[in-house]
Write a protein that holds these residues in place. Structure first.
Motif, PDB file in Angstrom:
ATOM      1  N   GLY A 217      -7.261  -2.324  13.182  1.00 25.15           N
ATOM      2  CA  GLY A 217      -7.935  -1.243  11.842  1.00 25.15           C
ATOM      3  C   GLY A 217      -7.433  -0.577  11.475  1.00 25.15           C
ATOM      4  N   SER A 218      -7.328   0.320  13.572  1.00 21.91           N
ATOM      5  CA  SER A 218      -7.744   1.848  13.811  1.00 21.91           C
ATOM      6  C   SER A 218      -6.275   1.806  13.168  1.00 21.91           C
ATOM      7  N   LEU A 219      -4.813   1.168  13.908  1.00 20.78           N
ATOM      8  CA  LEU A 219      -3.829   1.634  13.269  1.00 20.78           C
ATOM      9  C   LEU A 219      -3.281   1.381  11.302  1.00 20.78           C
ATOM     10  N   ALA A 220      -3.663   0.639  11.011  1.00 19.52           N
ATOM     11  CA  ALA A 220      -3.591   0.358   9.574  1.00 19.52           C
ATOM     12  C   ALA A 220      -3.978   1.229   9.072  1.00 19.52           C
ATOM     13  N   THR A 221      -5.411   1.548   9.378  1.00 20.87           N
ATOM     14  CA  THR A 221      -5.641   3.337   9.189  1.00 20.87           C
ATOM     15  C   THR A 221      -5.193   4.238   9.040  1.00 20.87           C
ATOM     16  N   GLN A 222      -4.473   4.335   9.746  1.00 24.87           N
ATOM     17  CA  GLN A 222      -3.816   6.108  10.318  1.00 24.87           C
ATOM     18  C   GLN A 222      -1.726   5.350   9.552  1.00 24.87           C
ATOM     19  N   LEU A 223      -2.111   4.591   9.430  1.00 24.14           N
ATOM     20  CA  LEU A 223      -0.789   4.439   8.829  1.00 24.14           C
ATOM     21  C   LEU A 223      -0.894   3.881   6.982  1.00 24.14           C
TER      22      LEU A 223
ATOM     23  N   ALA B 166     -10.180   7.868   7.781  1.00 20.78           N
ATOM     24  CA  ALA B 166     -10.812   7.476   6.998  1.00 20.78           C
ATOM     25  C   ALA B 166     -11.851   7.964   6.276  1.00 20.78           C
ATOM     26  N   GLU B 167     -12.698   6.646   5.381  1.00 16.12           N
ATOM     27  CA  GLU B 167     -13.874   7.089   4.926  1.00 16.12           C
ATOM     28  C   GLU B 167     -14.892   6.158   5.390  1.00 16.12           C
ATOM     29  N   PRO B 168     -15.863   6.205   6.016  1.00 18.78           N
ATOM     30  CA  PRO B 168     -16.470   4.853   6.632  1.00 18.78           C
ATOM     31  C   PRO B 168     -17.082   3.786   5.736  1.00 18.78           C
ATOM     32  N   VAL B 169     -17.633   3.073   6.287  1.00 19.00           N
ATOM     33  CA  VAL B 169     -18.799   2.226   5.630  1.00 19.00           C
ATOM     34  C   VAL B 169     -19.081   0.701   5.525  1.00 19.00           C
ATOM     35  N   THR B 170     -20.856   1.203   6.190  1.00 13.80           N
ATOM     36  CA  THR B 170     -21.032  -0.055   7.389  1.00 13.80           C
ATOM     37  C   THR B 170     -21.148  -1.349   6.536  1.00 13.80           C
ATOM     38  N   TYR B 171     -20.758  -2.789   7.430  1.00 16.93           N
ATOM     39  CA  TYR B 171     -20.280  -3.817   7.458  1.00 16.93           C
ATOM     40  C   TYR B 171     -21.398  -4.593   6.743  1.00 16.93           C
ATOM     41  N   GLY B 172     -21.547  -6.256   6.574  1.00 14.27           N
ATOM     42  CA  GLY B 172     -23.037  -6.630   6.964  1.00 14.27           C
ATOM     43  C   GLY B 172     -23.098  -6.977   5.627  1.00 14.27           C
TER      44      GLY B 172
ATOM     45  N   VAL C 256       0.576  -1.215  -0.219  1.00 16.61           N
ATOM     46  CA  VAL C 256      -0.364  -0.060  -0.058  1.00 16.61           C
ATOM     47  C   VAL C 256       0.798   1.247  -0.190  1.00 16.61           C
ATOM     48  N   GLY C 257       0.712   2.017  -0.476  1.00 13.23           N
ATOM     49  CA  GLY C 257       0.591   3.168  -1.112  1.00 13.23           C
ATOM     50  C   GLY C 257       0.194   4.248  -1.459  1.00 13.23           C
ATOM     51  N   LYS C 258       0.948   5.336  -1.777  1.00 11.72           N
ATOM     52  CA  LYS C 258       0.897   6.957  -2.274  1.00 11.72           C
ATOM     53  C   LYS C 258      -0.539   6.983  -3.842  1.00 11.72           C
ATOM     54  N   ASP C 259      -1.679   7.077  -3.233  1.00  5.70           N
ATOM     55  CA  ASP C 259      -2.601   7.158  -4.904  1.00  5.70           C
ATOM     56  C   ASP C 259      -3.290   5.872  -4.612  1.00  5.70           C
ATOM     57  N   ASP C 260      -2.873   4.831  -4.156  1.00  5.65           N
ATOM     58  CA  ASP C 260      -3.803   3.758  -3.184  1.00  5.65           C
ATOM     59  C   ASP C 260      -4.946   3.581  -2.666  1.00  5.65           C
TER      60      ASP C 260
ATOM     61  N   GLY D  42      -0.400   7.977   2.152  1.00  6.26           N
ATOM     62  CA  GLY D  42      -0.819   8.693   1.218  1.00  6.26           C
ATOM     63  C   GLY D  42      -1.712   7.806   0.286  1.00  6.26           C
ATOM     64  N   ALA D  43      -2.232   6.786   1.010  1.00 10.68           N
ATOM     65  CA  ALA D  43      -3.400   6.376   0.932  1.00 10.68           C
ATOM     66  C   ALA D  43      -4.703   6.684   1.082  1.00 10.68           C
TER      67      ALA D  43
END
Length: 307
Positions: A159-165, A190-196, A143-147, A170-171
């Motif tokens: 997940g909360s740490l992966a989101t920040q990283l 992040a842009e949230p999406v409801t799971y399910g 995962v990198g810039k613009d992904d 730049g993703a």
């Protein structure tokens, strides 16, 4: 020393606070006076015997792999740390026996890094395993810039740490969570999406062409949904489903790494990474921490305060 000890496999009711011999400090190790210990799902999964086929577990067992604390003594041939140094560590050893839920821990220097000054003791204890898992998962799928990356269970500890990283790299991050955690994810970038049911369709409303990579930190149908959305299957990573590799994806089992842990600390000190801690409990309430972890509804990290 005081420690949480299990005498046999079982659930939270098997955890007992009691006296345990102080650990010996071998060459290449330091003795750490523990300030806080992170609680992770793998702790109670080991305690329940779920990993008995792949891990050497010895009883009496002190659970836990995440610590923050102060170096109290150094073993022979140690020059990486000195008495009084503040450290963090993912202290996974070859045998699961003498873990983090204790006043004292002996750990090899290859498992430790200096504590980030920007984090308090509970935050620092919540960083190692979850942070390393997030960091190594992102690296595996490049995962990198613009992904655009889909993070399943983006409000959880990993997940909360992966989101920040990912944001720091730049993703663009689309993170799944319950609606009660949507504002929290927005705060992380992040842009949230409801799971399910219907998740794939909701993701395509935000990213009509699909996503570049996906990270599964929850299990269930996360890998299956990711296959519908990711163009290159090799850019799907899961920490829950080893079978992801059968379709070209990446199964990630976190590894200790001083370099990675030091990098996470640097990001924390630069303000690019924080550790959301939902609940801190005293060491004596480890059983309650396990129950909360087993509920699967924790936002961020659970941490035990020790010293």
């Amino acid at each position: 020393m005081k420690a949480i000890v299990m005498q046999r496999y079982g659930g939270p009711d098997e955890l007992r606070l009691g006296e345990h011999p102080d650990p010996k400090v071998a060459p290449g190790e330091v003795l750490v006076r523990v300030k806080a210990a992170g609680v992770n799902p793998v702790d109670w999964k080991i305690g329940a015997g779920y990993l008995d086929a792949v891990m050497e577990v010895r009883f009496p067992l002190i659970p836990g792999w995440d610590i923050s604390g102060v170096v109290e003594a150094v073993g022979l041939d140690v020059d990486e740390f000195a008495v009084g140094d503040e450290v963090i560590g993912y202290i996974r050893k070859d045998q699961v026996e003498l873990g983090a839920y204790a006043e004292l821990v002996a750990a090899n220097v290859r498992l430790l890094a200096h504590k980030p000054a920007a984090l308090d003791w509970p935050q620092a204890a919540g960083l190692p395993l979850a942070g390393l898992t997030a960091h190594q998962s992102l690296r595996r799928v490049q995962v990198g810039k613009d992904d655009t990356v889909l993070v399943h269970a983006a409000a959880g500890g990993v997940g909360s740490l992966a989101t920040q990283l990912a944001v720091a790299a730049g993703a663009r991050v689309l993170g799944t969570a319950s609606e009660r955690n949507h504002d929290f994810l927005r705060e992380l970038g992040a842009e949230p999406v409801t799971y399910g049911d219907g998740l794939a369709a909701r993701v395509r409303e935000l990213a009509p062409g699909g996503v570049d990579a996906a990270l599964d930190f929850v299990g269930g149908d996360a890998v299956e949904v990711s296959r519908e959305l990711v163009r290159d299957a090799s850019r799907i990573a899961s920490i829950t489903d080893p079978q992801v590799a059968e379709s070209g994806g990446q199964y990630v089992w976190v590894r200790p790494s001083v370099a990675d842990l030091t990098e996470l600390g640097r990001l924390a000190d630069e303000g690019a990474l924080t550790v959301p801690v939902e609940t801190t409990l005293p060491l004596a309430e480890a059983a309650e921490a396990w129950r909360q972890s087993q509920s699967g509804r924790t936002r961020g990290k659970l941490v035990l305060t020790v010293g």
